[in-house]
Scaffold this motif. Structure first.
Motif, PDB file in Angstrom:
ATOM      1  N   GLY A 286     -14.637  -0.201  12.992  1.00 12.67           N
ATOM      2  CA  GLY A 286     -14.414  -1.538  12.463  1.00 12.67           C
ATOM      3  C   GLY A 286     -15.149  -1.768  11.164  1.00 12.67           C
ATOM      4  O   GLY A 286     -15.833  -0.879  10.648  1.00 12.67           O
ATOM      5  N   PHE A 307     -15.314   9.155  16.297  1.00 16.94           N
ATOM      6  CA  PHE A 307     -14.384   9.841  17.214  1.00 16.94           C
ATOM      7  C   PHE A 307     -15.183  10.929  17.922  1.00 16.94           C
ATOM      8  O   PHE A 307     -15.681  11.846  17.282  1.00 16.94           O
ATOM      9  CB  PHE A 307     -13.240  10.444  16.388  1.00 16.94           C
ATOM     10  N   GLY A 308     -15.322  10.799  19.233  1.00 18.45           N
ATOM     11  CA  GLY A 308     -16.186  11.719  19.973  1.00 18.45           C
ATOM     12  C   GLY A 308     -15.507  13.025  20.352  1.00 18.45           C
ATOM     13  O   GLY A 308     -14.302  13.060  20.602  1.00 18.45           O
TER      14      GLY A 308
HETATM   15  P1  HAM Z   1     -18.668   3.869  19.723  1.00 13.65           P
HETATM   16  O1  HAM Z   1     -17.465   3.115  20.220  1.00 13.65           O
HETATM   17  O2  HAM Z   1     -19.944   3.632  20.407  1.00 13.65           O
HETATM   18  O3  HAM Z   1     -18.765   3.546  18.160  1.00 13.65           O
HETATM   19  O4  HAM Z   1     -18.341   5.403  19.783  1.00 13.65           O
HETATM   20  C1  HAM Z   1     -17.201   5.926  19.149  1.00 13.65           C
HETATM   21  C2  HAM Z   1     -16.609   7.053  19.980  1.00 13.65           C
HETATM   22  O5  HAM Z   1     -17.617   8.008  20.286  1.00 13.65           O
HETATM   23  C3  HAM Z   1     -16.083   6.640  21.347  1.00 13.65           C
HETATM   24  O6  HAM Z   1     -14.786   6.136  21.266  1.00 13.65           O
HETATM   25  C4  HAM Z   1     -16.131   7.965  22.065  1.00 13.65           C
HETATM   26  O7  HAM Z   1     -15.083   8.810  21.613  1.00 13.65           O
HETATM   27  C5  HAM Z   1     -17.401   8.576  21.557  1.00 13.65           C
HETATM   28  N1  HAM Z   1     -18.564   8.324  22.441  1.00 13.65           N
HETATM   29  C6  HAM Z   1     -19.400   7.268  22.416  1.00 13.65           C
HETATM   30  N2  HAM Z   1     -20.356   7.394  23.346  1.00 13.65           N
HETATM   31  C7  HAM Z   1     -20.122   8.560  23.982  1.00 13.65           C
HETATM   32  C8  HAM Z   1     -20.766   9.287  25.035  1.00 13.65           C
HETATM   33  N3  HAM Z   1     -21.847   8.817  25.637  1.00 13.65           N
HETATM   34  N4  HAM Z   1     -20.252  10.470  25.402  1.00 13.65           N
HETATM   35  C9  HAM Z   1     -19.164  10.968  24.790  1.00 13.65           C
HETATM   36  N5  HAM Z   1     -18.522  10.341  23.793  1.00 13.65           N
HETATM   37  C10 HAM Z   1     -18.980   9.158  23.389  1.00 13.65           C
HETATM   38  C11 HAM Z   1     -19.793   3.960  17.349  1.00 13.65           C
HETATM   39  O8  HAM Z   1     -20.634   4.750  17.660  1.00 13.65           O
HETATM   40  C12 HAM Z   1     -19.715   3.393  15.947  1.00 13.65           C
HETATM   41  N6  HAM Z   1     -20.990   3.691  15.280  1.00 13.65           N
HETATM   42  C13 HAM Z   1     -18.532   4.011  15.239  1.00 13.65           C
HETATM   43  C14 HAM Z   1     -18.379   3.522  13.821  1.00 13.65           C
HETATM   44  C15 HAM Z   1     -18.478   4.269  12.691  1.00 13.65           C
HETATM   45  N7  HAM Z   1     -18.147   2.266  13.464  1.00 13.65           N
HETATM   46  C16 HAM Z   1     -18.085   2.205  12.133  1.00 13.65           C
HETATM   47  N8  HAM Z   1     -18.282   3.429  11.651  1.00 13.65           N
END
Ligand code: HAM
Length: 420
Positions: A286, A307-308
């Motif tokens: 976002g 994107f994880g």
């Molecule tokens: P978030 O929704 O916390 O966003 O994480 C983004 C993606 O990271 C999730 O949709 C999932 O694919 C992956 N992910 C998150 N946590 C885990 C976990 N514990 N284990 C495996 N995969 C995971 C953010 O982190 C924001 N900082 C993204 C962003 C970038 N917004 C703006 N720029």
């Protein structure tokens, strides 16, 4: 005795990457990097260690994350340190640190490993890698369009089609206006509702209503909010319209989409898997207008997504898109016995110098077994090396799939192998 041995298992919720898994991981990273670069994004990286204050600062905070999910410790100099749970505050810090030198808009990507103390479950681990793509210093809606188009392209580049995933879009600003129309103007209440909405899919409808009523202190208002959030009326959204112009059609507005971070201010989006076995969020992002302001100076607007790797791989496996063997060498050199092992290494160097990937089998196995081992590892060609071949400087390479053979000097074989 046995209970004195250390476990061979990794720490809870993290993974070891044996070669098969590492090959897949590398494939993910390669496609991610190539796609981001094809959109003109430059790669950055930083340390996993950050001052804990970065995640506690007003405007960056995310209660659940800071209080329950960070790995935080005090170092030997008594500083509070956190293993980064996400990349966005770090990237904002780096942008703010070079704000004078950078020419905006800046497009950056990174593939950091992130640490969150989560209850391990499918799609959620304590360490994951995450592709981050962000644009800083562009407030036009076409930046939002570009980022979502980039996320969309990643799926296509892995061989997916639009029926396999769905892009959900909402806007924090529009939601704020909708709450205002319902008479909710208090900042803390809007934040509380947004946080509750982020959990909406995971809780019962009755629990949701009850918690919402508690937040707004008004049963009727809670019902109105729920109706607004669940309404099908998409309204106007120029980002969705822009994406349609680019031929991207698997997009829809979802007012219940909330995202977990308080810092988002405008467009928010997630991509969900459409497969019934994997109905989950695959990536999220976002627009955030104020993060860089934490470091002083005028805020620089950012928009991006994460994107994880775990959700990416689950998606590819669910849709059967992970079929290729990705990193086998092209050629295996198989010395007939151990006295020829060094000759085998020398020969391998010649092929490698021409850009071919080559493994040598220096085991004690018989040649027949060496060939079947190479076939199992999906190696394309084998070269059986005996002393006759060395004396004549002429070798035979066999294609294990077709059975075809070709013979000649190293140079001749190289030109045939690199042509095929
Ligand atoms: P978030 O929704 O916390 O966003 O994480 C983004 C993606 O990271 C999730 O949709 C999932 O694919 C992956 N992910 C998150 N946590 C885990 C976990 N514990 N284990 C495996 N995969 C995971 C953010 O982190 C924001 N900082 C993204 C962003 C970038 N917004 C703006 N720029």
């Amino acid at each position: 005795m046995t209970d004195k041995h250390l476990s061979t298992q990794p720490y809870k919720g993290v993974r070891d990457f044996y070669p098969d898994d590492m090959a897949i991981q590398q494939y993910l990273f390669d496609v991610w990097a190539q796609t981001a670069e094809s959109f003109g994004y430059e790669r950055v990286e930083a340390s996993v260690l950050e001052p804990a204050a970065l995640y506690k600062a007003k405007g960056a905070e995310n209660e659940e994350m800071v209080n329950e999910q960070t790995y935080t410790f005090t170092d030997r100099g008594k500083r509070e340190v956190t293993l980064r749970p996400e990349m966005t505050p770090t990237v904002a810090r780096m942008i703010a640190g070079r704000r004078q030198e950078l020419s905006f808009p800046v497009r950056w990507y990174s593939i950091p490993n992130l640490f969150r103390y989560e209850r391990a479950q499918r799609g959620r681990l304590r360490e994951h890698w995450q592709l981050n793509c962000d644009i800083f210093g562009a407030t036009d809606f076409t930046a939002d369009v570009e980022l979502i188009a980039l996320a969309h392209q990643i799926f296509l580049n892995f061989g997916a089609d639009e029926s396999m995933f769905e892009i959900l879009i909402n806007n924090r600003h529009t939601m704020r206006q909708a709450y205002e129309l319902l008479g909710i103007t208090d900042e803390a209440t809007v934040t509380a509702i947004t946080r509750l909405n982020d959990r909406k899919d995971k809780i019962e409808a009755a629990t949701y209503e009850a918690e919402l009523t508690k937040i707004v202190q008004d049963q009727k208002l809670a019902t109105e909010i729920t109706a607004m959030i669940e309404s099908d009326d998409p309204g106007d959204n120029q980002v969705v319209a822009g994406l349609k112009e680019l031929g991207i059609t698997n997009v829809r507005i979802d007012r219940s989409l909330a995202r977990g971070f308080d810092y988002y201010t405008g467009t928010i989006f997630e991509v969900k898997d459409t497969h019934p076995d994997n109905r989950r969020s695959l990536l999220g992002g976002g627009r955030y207008d104020n993060l860089t302001a934490l470091f002083g100076g005028e805020p620089i607007s950012g928009i991006g997504f994460g994107f994880g790797d775990v959700t990416m791989r689950d998606f590819l496996e669910t849709h059967n898109l992970l079929t290729a063997n990705i990193t086998s060498p092209v050629l295996a050199i198989l010395p007939m016995d151990r006295t020829l092992n060094l000759e085998g290494q020398k020969l391998a160097q010649n092929f490698r110098a021409a850009g071919l990937s080559v493994a040598t089998d220096i085991s004690e196995r018989k040649v027949g077994k060496k060939i079947s081992t190479a076939a199992e590892a999906l190696i394309e060609y084998v070269l059986v090396l005996g002393s006759d071949e060395i004396t004549a400087s002429s070798y035979t390479v066999k294609n294990l799939t077709t059975g075809e053979e070709m013979s000649g000097t190293v140079e001749e074989l190289i030109s045939q192998l690199t042509a095929s």
